[in-house]
Motif scaffolding. Structure first.
Motif, PDB file in Angstrom:
ATOM      1  N   PRO A  58       0.836  -1.200   0.000  1.00  0.00           N
ATOM      2  CA  PRO A  58       0.000   0.000   0.000  1.00  0.00           C
ATOM      3  C   PRO A  58       0.875   1.255   0.000  1.00  0.00           C
ATOM      4  CG  PRO A  58      -0.708  -1.553   1.693  1.00  0.00           C
ATOM      5  CD  PRO A  58       0.592  -2.054   1.169  1.00  0.00           C
ATOM      6  N   PRO A  59       0.440   2.302  -0.683  1.00  0.00           N
ATOM      7  CA  PRO A  59       1.224   3.539  -0.672  1.00  0.00           C
ATOM      8  C   PRO A  59       1.272   4.122   0.735  1.00  0.00           C
ATOM      9  CG  PRO A  59      -0.945   3.906  -1.626  1.00  0.00           C
ATOM     10  CD  PRO A  59      -0.807   2.428  -1.439  1.00  0.00           C
ATOM     11  N   ARG A  60       2.377   4.689   1.085  1.00  0.00           N
ATOM     12  CA  ARG A  60       2.561   5.279   2.408  1.00  0.00           C
ATOM     13  C   ARG A  60       3.031   6.720   2.244  1.00  0.00           C
ATOM     14  NH1 ARG A  60       6.927   3.640   4.208  1.00  0.00           N
ATOM     15  NH2 ARG A  60       6.621   3.896   6.446  1.00  0.00           N
ATOM     16  N   ARG A  61       2.519   7.582   3.101  1.00  0.00           N
ATOM     17  CA  ARG A  61       2.951   8.970   3.090  1.00  0.00           C
ATOM     18  C   ARG A  61       3.343   9.361   4.502  1.00  0.00           C
ATOM     19  NH1 ARG A  61      -0.761  14.418   2.383  1.00  0.00           N
ATOM     20  NH2 ARG A  61       0.948  15.924   2.437  1.00  0.00           N
ATOM     21  N   GLN A  62       4.590   9.770   4.672  1.00  0.00           N
ATOM     22  CA  GLN A  62       5.050  10.204   5.991  1.00  0.00           C
ATOM     23  C   GLN A  62       4.900  11.712   6.087  1.00  0.00           C
ATOM     24  OE1 GLN A  62       8.479   8.457   8.211  1.00  0.00           O
ATOM     25  NE2 GLN A  62       9.401  10.459   7.894  1.00  0.00           N
ATOM     26  N   LEU A  63       4.060  12.160   7.044  1.00  0.00           N
ATOM     27  CA  LEU A  63       3.853  13.595   7.237  1.00  0.00           C
ATOM     28  C   LEU A  63       4.910  14.199   8.140  1.00  0.00           C
ATOM     29  CD1 LEU A  63       1.027  12.598   6.189  1.00  0.00           C
ATOM     30  CD2 LEU A  63       0.063  14.493   7.477  1.00  0.00           C
ATOM     31  N   ALA A  64       5.442  13.389   9.046  1.00  0.00           N
ATOM     32  CA  ALA A  64       6.477  13.807   9.989  1.00  0.00           C
ATOM     33  C   ALA A  64       7.092  12.527  10.525  1.00  0.00           C
ATOM     34  CB  ALA A  64       5.879  14.653  11.114  1.00  0.00           C
ATOM     35  N   PRO A  65       8.249  12.588  11.181  1.00  0.00           N
ATOM     36  CA  PRO A  65       8.832  11.357  11.732  1.00  0.00           C
ATOM     37  C   PRO A  65       7.852  10.639  12.666  1.00  0.00           C
ATOM     38  CG  PRO A  65      10.443  13.130  11.767  1.00  0.00           C
ATOM     39  CD  PRO A  65       9.146  13.761  11.373  1.00  0.00           C
ATOM     40  N   GLY A  66       7.504   9.422  12.314  1.00  0.00           N
ATOM     41  CA  GLY A  66       6.569   8.651  13.126  1.00  0.00           C
ATOM     42  C   GLY A  66       5.112   8.842  12.773  1.00  0.00           C
ATOM     43  N   ALA A  67       4.795   9.767  11.870  1.00  0.00           N
ATOM     44  CA  ALA A  67       3.413  10.045  11.475  1.00  0.00           C
ATOM     45  C   ALA A  67       3.233   9.608  10.026  1.00  0.00           C
ATOM     46  CB  ALA A  67       3.087  11.524  11.619  1.00  0.00           C
ATOM     47  N   VAL A  68       2.451   8.546   9.817  1.00  0.00           N
ATOM     48  CA  VAL A  68       2.355   7.919   8.505  1.00  0.00           C
ATOM     49  C   VAL A  68       0.892   7.688   8.142  1.00  0.00           C
ATOM     50  CG1 VAL A  68       2.989   5.915   7.105  1.00  0.00           C
ATOM     51  CG2 VAL A  68       4.577   6.768   8.843  1.00  0.00           C
ATOM     52  N   HIS A  69       0.541   8.052   6.912  1.00  0.00           N
ATOM     53  CA  HIS A  69      -0.792   7.830   6.350  1.00  0.00           C
ATOM     54  C   HIS A  69      -0.699   6.689   5.341  1.00  0.00           C
ATOM     55  CE1 HIS A  69      -4.041   9.427   3.365  1.00  0.00           C
ATOM     56  NE2 HIS A  69      -4.550   8.495   4.149  1.00  0.00           N
ATOM     57  N   VAL A  70      -1.558   5.680   5.519  1.00  0.00           N
ATOM     58  CA  VAL A  70      -1.617   4.556   4.581  1.00  0.00           C
ATOM     59  C   VAL A  70      -3.032   4.519   4.001  1.00  0.00           C
ATOM     60  CG1 VAL A  70      -1.208   2.108   4.201  1.00  0.00           C
ATOM     61  CG2 VAL A  70       0.026   3.296   6.019  1.00  0.00           C
TER      62      VAL A  70
END
Length: 224
Positions: A12-24
């Protein structure tokens, strides 16, 4: 190529908004969304029903909340719902904790962290109409283990900020039905909120057409 001769499915695509903060996006498939939506509606009926919590200043939140494992009321946890009839909350089921560990493993790509993740409460928020959530920190827990969030139903505008202020800098991201958002590590105590939901955006196969459901798993640390 996979051993059976088929190409493996892409991660699944992953987007990291900040260190430790990830949207899947799209982590929950439709059958799992329907399972969660049905379970949430059952939990909202009791033994402690969903209610709109009252803040210390007397304002009532626009979302309705039901809790598992530990009952949250602003700004503390207890085993009984002292602000909603005094009943003991339902237990957090093992399958839901397992789902949180699986989501964390995929979001962080860290199976060791996922194995160590032991959520003991779930806050389930029901957004209908103009319900929203102001910028806040999840800091009533005595643990810094990550928060794992599942979205079902209507999409929302999710605002993820910084650990120091409710104001900028922050990033806005749309969370749709089936999405997972994880925040922990350096981002565990970042301010975040939901300025608005987007009515009419729930997929037909999500199992929930009347607003948005958000499930957040976390560890209170109260029994440690």
């Amino acid at each position: 190529m996979a051993a059976d001769g088929l190409f493996p499915l892409p991660a699944p695509p992953r987007r990291q908004l900040a260190p430790g903060a990830v949207h899947v996006p799209g982590w929950l498939d439709p059958p799992r969304q329907r399972q969660l939506a049905a379970a949430c509606r059952d939990w909202a009926l009791g033994p402690v029903p969903a209610r709109a919590a009252v803040l210390p200043g007397g304002a009532r939140m626009s979302v309705r909340t039901v809790c598992l494992g530990w009952h949250w009321q602003p700004y503390r946890y207890s085993r009984t719902a002292d602000d909603a009839g005094g009943g003991r909350v339902a237990e957090l089921p093992d399958w839901l904790a397992d789902l949180g560990r699986a989501a964390l493993a995929d979001a962080w790509q860290d199976h060791a962290a996922a194995r160590d993740y032991r959520p003991d409460t779930a806050l389930i928020n029901f957004y209908q109409g103009s319900a929203r959530m102001g910028m806040h920190q999840d800091k009533d827990e005595r643990s810094d283990q990550p928060v794992v969030s599942f979205s079902i139903g209507d999409s929302c505008l999710f605002r993820f900020g910084n650990p120091d202020t409710r104001n900028r800098p922050y990033t806005d991201v749309e969370l749709a039905s089936g999405d997972v958002f994880v925040f922990g590590g350096p981002s565990r105590f970042c301010y975040h909120g939901v300025p608005k939901t987007i009515p009419g955006t729930a997929p037909d196969d999500s199992g929930h057409q009347a607003g948005r459901i958000n499930i957040t798993l976390r560890r209170t640390g109260l029994a440690d």
